[in-house]
Design an enzyme around this catalytic site. Structure first.
Site, PDB file in Angstrom:
ATOM      1  N   ASN A 114      33.880  27.552  41.518  1.00 48.11           N
ATOM      2  CA  ASN A 114      33.303  27.829  39.904  1.00 48.11           C
ATOM      3  C   ASN A 114      32.993  26.745  39.626  1.00 48.11           C
ATOM      4  OD1 ASN A 114      34.981  28.994  37.922  1.00 48.11           O
ATOM      5  ND2 ASN A 114      35.955  29.114  39.397  1.00 48.11           N
ATOM      6  N   PHE A 118      35.590  29.056  31.067  1.00 49.49           N
ATOM      7  CA  PHE A 118      36.030  30.280  29.543  1.00 49.49           C
ATOM      8  C   PHE A 118      34.938  30.796  29.337  1.00 49.49           C
ATOM      9  CE2 PHE A 118      39.875  27.412  28.995  1.00 49.49           C
ATOM     10  CZ  PHE A 118      40.635  27.804  30.538  1.00 49.49           C
ATOM     11  N   SER A 181      42.125  24.635  34.343  1.00 51.48           N
ATOM     12  CA  SER A 181      41.256  24.570  34.599  1.00 51.48           C
ATOM     13  C   SER A 181      40.695  23.471  34.776  1.00 51.48           C
ATOM     14  CB  SER A 181      40.237  26.051  33.648  1.00 51.48           C
ATOM     15  OG  SER A 181      39.125  25.506  34.179  1.00 51.48           O
ATOM     16  N   ASN A 183      37.573  23.332  34.693  1.00 47.60           N
ATOM     17  CA  ASN A 183      36.199  23.253  33.617  1.00 47.60           C
ATOM     18  C   ASN A 183      35.942  22.736  32.632  1.00 47.60           C
ATOM     19  OD1 ASN A 183      35.448  24.365  36.796  1.00 47.60           O
ATOM     20  ND2 ASN A 183      35.902  25.941  36.292  1.00 47.60           N
ATOM     21  N   THR A 184      36.826  23.097  31.972  1.00 46.39           N
ATOM     22  CA  THR A 184      37.136  22.476  30.589  1.00 46.39           C
ATOM     23  C   THR A 184      36.934  21.144  30.325  1.00 46.39           C
ATOM     24  OG1 THR A 184      37.148  25.641  30.203  1.00 46.39           O
ATOM     25  CG2 THR A 184      37.699  23.027  27.913  1.00 46.39           C
ATOM     26  N   LYS A 223      50.105  28.810  33.150  1.00 47.05           N
ATOM     27  CA  LYS A 223      49.468  28.668  34.613  1.00 47.05           C
ATOM     28  C   LYS A 223      49.271  26.855  34.407  1.00 47.05           C
ATOM     29  CE  LYS A 223      45.785  30.351  36.401  1.00 47.05           C
ATOM     30  NZ  LYS A 223      44.710  31.846  37.378  1.00 47.05           N
ATOM     31  N   ASN A 252      45.915  27.111  39.777  1.00 49.85           N
ATOM     32  CA  ASN A 252      44.757  27.752  39.159  1.00 49.85           C
ATOM     33  C   ASN A 252      43.935  26.994  40.921  1.00 49.85           C
ATOM     34  OD1 ASN A 252      42.351  27.916  37.753  1.00 49.85           O
ATOM     35  ND2 ASN A 252      43.702  27.653  36.029  1.00 49.85           N
TER      36      ASN A 252
END
Length: 348
Positions: A114, A118, A181, A183-184, A223, A252
């Site tokens: 994915n 966020f 994450s 993805n940021t 995390k 994560n």
């Protein structure tokens, strides 16, 4: 019933776009709860109380952040037997996330990639949803996972985390700080020594002030990513101890592609979760167990697809476990299976 029914539902859902299927699936979970039929998909969960972070959990099996980003399905998910639920990741302002498509299944490997980014409706909407949920009011353990908006410069990231901490403090059983994450853009840079030291110092100062203000101490958990070498894990462990963070969540998703090479969608950008993450995440938990020497608890997440996986994560040093992708592939019956396996291990 749960063993037979969910594979049929999964076959239908996996024929759909992953985000469409997610919406339908969560609507179905809500319907089961409303009609009192959650037992059709979930097996009984044995009581196995455990105290972690000063909180009492009815069992050590939790839902990881990401499945219910906006806290819209808390009571329905609680009806499936989870010992605790973590909602979010939430950011100060609403944001749409990355362009679609941004979620990809690799069913041959029980995996998902994915790059959601966020996507959420913002902290105010999440809090409105939490306020209507019965689960936290009835003593359920609710974690709220916080992050930064994508357009907040990385050198101002602490501002976003502090805004979220301030807003969610009164509603949360614990607050999870998501700096891992993939993805940021640049988010994982916050795991570096100097940046993490400053962020944790700011968060602990705010936690102390908020505890006095509210007359209630809400634990903080950090995390972290699985893509860390042993030296980095030790450095993070040192900072967690120094700042007296209450727990660490490991891990994560991963940017590595070990175990899915050559598979359809394996080259998509984003974080890989599911079965291929199991060994990597477990290794980080083992490293943290040694580095922390019991000074703060570990919540194990990543690649847990069976009861045996959950029990192995506890054996590696975790006090609690969470899953998300395992829930997608195995269904609600995994909650009871994981809880029963952990209970058997503890009794052995």
């Amino acid at each position: 019933m749960a063993t037979m029914l969910y594979p049929l539902l999964r076959q239908f859902l996996f024929a759909l776009d992953p985000e469409v299927a997610h919406g339908i699936g969560m609507a179905g979970v809500d319907l089961l709860r409303a009609t009192g039929t959650s037992c059709l998909l979930a097996n009984p969960v044995p009581p196995d109380p455990v105290a972690v972070m000063g909180l009492s959990f009815p069992n050590p099996v939790g839902l990881a952040a990401g499945l219910d980003k906006n806290g819209e399905h808390i009571d329905a998910l609680a009806a499936l037997g989870f010992g605790f639920i973590e909602v979010g990741t939430v950011t100060p302002r609403p944001q749409p996330g990355n362009p679609r498509p941004r979620m990809f299944r690799i069913p041959e490997r029980q995996a998902i990639i994915n790059r959601m980014g966020f996507n959420n409706d913002g902290v105010d909407r999440l809090l409105a949803n939490v306020a209507t949920a019965r689960f936290p009011r009835q003593g359920g353990v609710l974690g709220i996972n916080i992050g930064k908006n994508f357009d907040t410069p990385i050198d101002r990231a602490a501002d976003d985390y502090l805004v979220c901490l301030e807003r969610v403090y009164a509603a949360a059983s614990y607050v999870a700080v998501n700096i891992s994450s993939p993805n940021t853009v640049n988010l994982r840079a916050l795991q570096q020594d100097t940046a993490l030291d400053a962020l944790l110092g700011s968060l602990k100062a705010a936690q102390s002030r908020l505890a006095d203000q509210h007359g209630r101490y809400v634990p903080l958990a950090l995390k972290i990513a699985p893509d860390l070498d042993e030296t980095q894990v030790r450095a993070i462990a040192d900072l967690l101890r120094r700042h007296r963070i209450d727990a660490v969540i490991a891990t994560n998703t991963t940017v590595m592609r070990v175990g899915v090479e050559g598979m359809p969608h394996a080259d998509e950008t984003g974080g890989l979760s599911g079965a291929p993450l199991l060994a990597l995440s477990t290794a980080v938990v083992r490293q943290l167990t040694v580095a922390l020497a019991g000074e703060l608890p570990i919540i194990g997440v990543g690649g847990i697809m069976s009861g045996a996986d959950a029990a192995a994560r506890i054996a590696a040093g975790a006090c609690l476990v969470q899953f998300y992708t395992g829930f997608i592939y195995r269904g609600p019956k995994l909650v009871g299976e994981a809880a029963a396996a952990i209970a058997r291990q503890r009794q052995a």
